[in-house]
Design a protein around this motif. Structure first.
Motif, PDB file in Angstrom:
ATOM      1  N   LYS A  20       0.892  -1.260  -0.117  1.00 40.16           N
ATOM      2  CA  LYS A  20       0.191   0.007  -0.121  1.00 40.16           C
ATOM      3  C   LYS A  20       0.970   1.240  -0.002  1.00 40.16           C
ATOM      4  O   LYS A  20       0.560   2.217  -0.607  1.00 40.16           O
ATOM      5  CB  LYS A  20      -0.967   0.033   1.372  1.00 40.16           C
ATOM      6  N   ASP A 140      -8.575  -3.226  12.524  1.00 41.70           N
ATOM      7  CA  ASP A 140     -10.080  -3.317  11.910  1.00 41.70           C
ATOM      8  C   ASP A 140     -10.791  -4.192  12.528  1.00 41.70           C
ATOM      9  O   ASP A 140     -11.815  -4.397  12.598  1.00 41.70           O
ATOM     10  CB  ASP A 140      -9.927  -3.479  10.298  1.00 41.70           C
ATOM     11  N   ASN A 167      -4.191   0.025   8.233  1.00 42.18           N
ATOM     12  CA  ASN A 167      -5.037  -1.252   7.828  1.00 42.18           C
ATOM     13  C   ASN A 167      -4.372  -1.712   6.409  1.00 42.18           C
ATOM     14  O   ASN A 167      -4.464  -1.025   5.676  1.00 42.18           O
ATOM     15  CB  ASN A 167      -6.321  -0.482   7.566  1.00 42.18           C
ATOM     16  N   THR A 170      -7.295  -2.327   3.483  1.00 41.52           N
ATOM     17  CA  THR A 170      -7.764  -0.898   2.791  1.00 41.52           C
ATOM     18  C   THR A 170      -6.560   0.059   2.474  1.00 41.52           C
ATOM     19  O   THR A 170      -6.674   0.933   1.689  1.00 41.52           O
ATOM     20  CB  THR A 170      -8.755  -0.299   3.692  1.00 41.52           C
ATOM     21  N   GLN A 172      -5.582   2.338   4.745  1.00 41.32           N
ATOM     22  CA  GLN A 172      -5.514   3.510   5.590  1.00 41.32           C
ATOM     23  C   GLN A 172      -4.418   3.639   6.340  1.00 41.32           C
ATOM     24  O   GLN A 172      -4.157   2.835   7.053  1.00 41.32           O
ATOM     25  CB  GLN A 172      -7.049   3.533   6.235  1.00 41.32           C
TER      26      GLN A 172
ATOM     27  N   SER B 124     -13.088   6.987   4.055  1.00 43.34           N
ATOM     28  CA  SER B 124     -11.998   6.618   4.846  1.00 43.34           C
ATOM     29  C   SER B 124     -10.975   7.782   4.806  1.00 43.34           C
ATOM     30  O   SER B 124     -10.335   7.917   5.594  1.00 43.34           O
ATOM     31  CB  SER B 124     -11.531   5.417   4.599  1.00 43.34           C
ATOM     32  N   ARG B 125     -10.972   8.283   3.436  1.00 42.53           N
ATOM     33  CA  ARG B 125      -9.937   9.662   3.316  1.00 42.53           C
ATOM     34  C   ARG B 125     -10.342  10.744   4.301  1.00 42.53           C
ATOM     35  O   ARG B 125      -9.442  11.249   4.838  1.00 42.53           O
ATOM     36  CB  ARG B 125     -10.084   9.817   1.988  1.00 42.53           C
ATOM     37  N   ALA B 128      -9.242   9.772   7.661  1.00 44.24           N
ATOM     38  CA  ALA B 128      -7.697   9.657   7.858  1.00 44.24           C
ATOM     39  C   ALA B 128      -7.147  11.007   7.756  1.00 44.24           C
ATOM     40  O   ALA B 128      -6.079  11.323   8.401  1.00 44.24           O
ATOM     41  CB  ALA B 128      -7.013   9.168   6.464  1.00 44.24           C
TER      42      ALA B 128
END
Ligand SMILES: Nc1nc2c(ncn2[C@@H]2O[C@H](COP(=O)(O)OP(=O)(O)OP(=O)(O)O)[C@@H](O)[C@H]2O)c(=O)[nH]1
Ligand SMILES: [Mg+2]
Ligand SMILES: [Zn+2]
Lengths: 233, 340
Positions: A20, A140, A167, A170, A172, B124-125, B128
């Motif tokens: 990621k 999560d 995470n 995802t 994140q 989610s952004r 965040a």
């Protein structure tokens, strides 16, 4: 070239986090390469190849993967330079809790997961203690309280590190990590002459050298006996 | 306290002066065996070989010890004026780099904001951005203010001070503890005093939210879905360090959601709630509409909508009653649904 060493217990999410993070680094047109160090087996190189980044893997076999890492890191750095990478990431399976692949003045990241149990931070030693950044994954699937307790245990062992939650599924948090790992000014042409952050213990008994037979007659060198107390206690 | 003087205290003196350090020494008892001498002297007593064996780097160990003490002092000394009373989100842009068209969104303690938008739209952004205290340096170009001011970057980096607590449907308890042990462990990690009262308070609140009551000696892993959710919410409301709580869809089964939101507000949390359930969304003061990675609109819940909420709740109750009867093995009767 920047060099980043990433370590952490098996299956803690190192590859997921790196994948990621590479996504975010690529957005900035940075060229990233990865080298995976493991012991007997790894499929991680296939995962990285799918991202279309240069990859190498090294299996240490009978050796501690961290010892193997130090013996090979200079060649790996030269490979990265030949590939014209902006960032070379090494992923090491943290199989030996006593050793860690961290080098002085080279960014060191430890990836550890919320499912591993609250005593894990205490158990994994230098790998966590000497890291600059600690990434905690799998938040999560556990409760907020368990995340807070786990993070407090991490802080007890290494209060100096930057601690982040990522995470791995995802991604994140991975963008944020990507902003911390690349530094234009940080140029590494060689690691020759640099030092490990922690010494790696000597493995110098006869069994290190391939001995299989059991019994005092065969034990030579650095042998240490457990204290079992009185045998018929 | 001067660093040199602090490091010269014996462990006994350290603990009597700073009781919160007792935990540290019990967790590091294998390293610091003698409490009648200082930390430095404990380490000085190790032979070269032992240092190697236990992976102790003298300088690093002492500097980590001092750092932990310093941070914990700061952490315990958080003053009233440093508390998070409001959070502001200043506009950035969406995925197509079009500016977000709102002035500034400020959310205060005790307010509930719903976040709606399709999966992958940028919820989610947004979260965040809040957690990372975006400062025009994230993909959305947003900026976050706390108490209307540029916040300290400590929120980004410290593990003891996270801004956002999260509650979601996928979260489970994984520790093998009873309810009581679990709450005590959480309280200990926050170095909180008066643990016994807190344990009772959390249990009471959780039981108020859960359909079926549970006890202090119930193992947390054997709680039902609704009971787990109730305990997580009560614990987060009362014991979490984070001033902002993000809720990601709480299902309707086995828990009183209205009461749950009330509890969070009573405990002065700022509540963000990602949901598509009209009952939850209308309980919020406002809702943020997310589309294509950006905040597309901010809607204040209208009077009309608030009026509708009570109707939706009656429909919901009708459905819940039927579900309850079904579970009890009854034959369902055709009853008129009266909605006032
Ligand atoms: N739920 C959840 N799963 C995760 C997360 N991060 C990683 N995983 C999963 O955990 C498993 C292990 O992740 P990897 O990234 O392969 O772990 P690793 O540390 O690279 O493992 P080795 O290299 O084999 O030591 C995979 O199935 C991941 O999908 C996370 O944050 N949440
Ligand atoms: Mg891996
Ligand atoms: Zn080793």
């Amino acid at each position: 070239m920047n060099l980043i060493t990433i370590s952490g217990p098996p299956s803690s999410g190192k590859t997921a986090v790196i994948v990621k993070t590479i996504g975010a680094l690529k957005q900035r047109n940075l060229k990233v390469g990865v080298v995976k160090f493991d012991c007997l087996y790894t499929d991680d190189d296939i995962i990285y190849k799918k991202l279309d980044v240069p990859v190498k893997k090294g299996l240490s076999g009978a050796l501690c993967p961290d010892h193997y890492f130090v013996s090979n890191i200079e060649e790996v750095v030269q490979w990265g330079k030949a590939q014209k990478l902006d960032i070379l990431i090494t992923e090491s399976a943290g199989l030996c809790n006593r050793c860690s692949p961290y080098i002085k003045d080279v960014k060191a990241i430890c990836v550890i997961d919320n499912l591993s149990g609250i005593n894990t931070p205490k158990k994994i030693g230098p790998m966590l203690k000497a890291a600059d950044i600690v990434v905690i994954t799998k938040g999560d699937i556990v409760s907020q309280a368990e995340r807070e307790v786990f993070a407090s245990r991490v802080r007890q062992v290494n209060p100096k590190a930057i601690t982040m939650n990522i995470n791995g599924l995802t991604g994140q948090g991975a963008f944020e990590l990507s902003t911390l790992i690349y530094d234009v000014a940080d140029k590494i042409d060689t690691v020759k002459g640099k030092e490990l952050r922690f010494s790696m213990p000597a493995a110098l008994c006869s069994y290190c050298l391939g001995e299989r037979r059991i019994g005092e007659d065969y034990q030579m060198g650095n042998v240490r006996k457990m204290d079992l107390g009185e045998i018929n206690e | 306290m001067n660093k040199q003087v602090f490091l010269e205290l014996t462990i006994e003196e350290t603990i009597s002066k700073y009781p919160f350090m007792a935990n540290y020494f019990s967790d590091h008892e294998s390293t610091y065996k003698k409490h009648t001498i200082s930390v430095v002297d404990n380490i000085a007593n190790y032979s070269e070989e032992e240092l190697e064996d236990f992976a102790i780097d003298v300088e690093l160990t002492i500097s980590l010890y001092y750092e932990y003490f310093k941070q914990t002092c700061e952490f315990l000394g958080i003053k009233e004026e440093e508390k998070v009373k409001s959070l502001s989100i200043l506009p950035g842009h969406n995925k197509s780099l079009e500016s977000e068209e709102y002035d500034e969104l400020t959310i205060s303690q005790g307010e509930i904001i719903a976040i709606v938008g399709p999966t992958g739209s940028g919820k989610s952004r947004l979260l965040a951005d809040i957690e990372w205290i975006a400062d025009n340096d994230t993909p959305t170009g947003r900026k976050i203010l706390i108490n209307k001011e540029q916040p300290d970057k400590k929120w980004r980096f410290s593990s003891g001070n996270k801004l956002v607590a999260q509650l979601s449907q996928n979260m489970n308890f994984v520790m093998d503890l009873t309810v009581k042990e679990f709450i005590e462990l959480h309280a200990a990690s926050r170095l909180i005093e008066g643990v016994d009262e807190i344990v009772i308070k959390i249990l009471d609140e959780a039981n108020r939210l859960a359909g079926e009551a549970f006890e202090l000696d119930t193992p947390i892993t054997s709680l039902s879905g609704g009971q787990s959710r109730a305990l997580m919410i009560a614990d987060t409301a009362i014991l979490s360090q984070s001033p902002i709580v993000l809720i990601d869809e709480i299902e309707n089964a086995g828990i009183d959601r209205k009461q749950a939101l009330k509890l969070l507000i009573k405990e002065e949390k700022i509540v963000l709630m990602a949901t598509h359930d009209p009952i939850l969304a209308l309980m919020a003061d406002k809702r943020i509409i997310i589309r294509n990675g950006g905040i597309d609109n901010i809607i204040n819940t209208t009077e009309n909508e608030k009026a509708m909420l009570s109707k939706l709740e009656q429909v919901d109750k009708y459905l819940m009653d039927k579900r309850h009867q079904l579970r009890q093995g009854k034959i369902l009767q055709m009853e008129e649904l009266h909605v006032h």
